[in-house]
Design an enzyme around this catalytic site. Sequence first.
Site, PDB file in Angstrom:
ATOM      1  N   LYS A   1      -2.913   6.039  -4.042  1.00 35.86           N
ATOM      2  CA  LYS A   1      -3.993   6.982  -3.697  1.00 35.86           C
ATOM      3  C   LYS A   1      -3.856   8.318  -4.411  1.00 35.86           C
ATOM      4  CE  LYS A   1      -3.752   4.739   0.765  1.00 35.86           C
ATOM      5  NZ  LYS A   1      -2.304   4.505   0.957  1.00 35.86           N
TER       6      LYS A   1
ATOM      7  N   ASP B   1       0.840  -1.197   0.000  1.00 36.24           N
ATOM      8  CA  ASP B   1       0.000   0.000   0.000  1.00 36.24           C
ATOM      9  C   ASP B   1       0.877   1.250   0.000  1.00 36.24           C
ATOM     10  OD1 ASP B   1      -3.014   0.953   0.941  1.00 36.24           O
ATOM     11  OD2 ASP B   1      -1.426   2.261   1.692  1.00 36.24           O
TER      12      ASP B   1
ATOM     13  N   HIS C   1      -7.573   9.761  -1.442  1.00 36.01           N
ATOM     14  CA  HIS C   1      -6.842   9.703  -0.169  1.00 36.01           C
ATOM     15  C   HIS C   1      -7.624  10.292   1.013  1.00 36.01           C
ATOM     16  CE1 HIS C   1      -2.413   9.294   1.243  1.00 36.01           C
ATOM     17  NE2 HIS C   1      -3.228   9.059   2.241  1.00 36.01           N
TER      18      HIS C   1
ATOM     19  N   TYR D   1       3.006   9.901  -0.315  1.00 31.40           N
ATOM     20  CA  TYR D   1       4.090   9.334   0.517  1.00 31.40           C
ATOM     21  C   TYR D   1       5.465   9.600  -0.093  1.00 31.40           C
ATOM     22  CZ  TYR D   1       0.333   6.362   2.536  1.00 31.40           C
ATOM     23  OH  TYR D   1      -0.808   5.878   3.113  1.00 31.40           O
TER      24      TYR D   1
END
Length: 270
Positions: free
Chosen positions: A75, A45, A108, A50
């Site tokens: 996301k 994931d 997200h 990120y």
Amino acid sequence: MTKGNFVFHNNVEIPNLGFGTWQIPNEEAYDAVTMALKNGYTHIDTALAYKNEENVGKAIKDFDISREDVFITSKLPAQTKGYDETMDAFNETISNLGVDYLDLYLIHAPWPWDEKGKDYTEGNIQSWKAMEKLYNDGKIRAIGVSNFEISDIQALLDNCDIVPMANQIPFYVGRDQEELLTFCKQHEIVVEAYSPLATGQLLDNQDVKDMADKYSVTPAQLLIRYCLERDTLPLPKSTHEERIKQNKQVDFEISQDDLKQLMDMEDVRK
Ligand code: A2P
């Protein structure tokens, strides 16, 4: 849930435990994901936000596993709303990851992080329509949301065609969000649990430690197992191989009495 998998309402299967990469910097993501794959994780994931998609993708590519044997989630950034904006962000993600399709793509959050709670319903609807198009074109095998409350999901149900297949939320002992769980269950939306260890804050809890001892498991294993017992899909994160390995060894059952005790615990959030 079939053995080892959850099944979305479109019959796509998702391994029932995933490797979370939130807060793993790009420099460390290659080694962390490699360790996860080495230890049998087949579900990774990540998210554009990120900033580690590049090395997540590289680790998967370099590992001796075929693309269809790894389930990859990413996301749409929380601040990116709208049809064209979503298409652009999706293209950026698959290019970062070096793949030609995603297994799961999530919005997200219903609002940009610095405008938490603000009404972005129209933007979410437009983003969802783009995701429906990508799904229908075979670019994504399943689409879903993250950090969505009941009203946020309801807006998509009222205005769009495809019911989200997943909602990824913060879920751990003490933060059960019962109403949201029930709502998701009613609509066959799989709930994914991020921060199943409360980002580590639950690991020193004495009640958790005592119960873990009783089952001869670690607090982390008890907390991860708890998510599965509650029909949610845990996404534990670690950058240490021993922990990565341990977090996947959760093949035991928590008794109904102990489950109740865990369900009655207070939220540890500081
Ligand atoms: P680290 O990455 O240094 O191993 P969550 O999954 O709830 O976000 O929690 C992640 C936090 O818990 C990280 O700080 C991670 O540290 C730590 N952690 C993950 N697995 C374990 C484990 N098995 N034992 C102890 N700490 C763990």
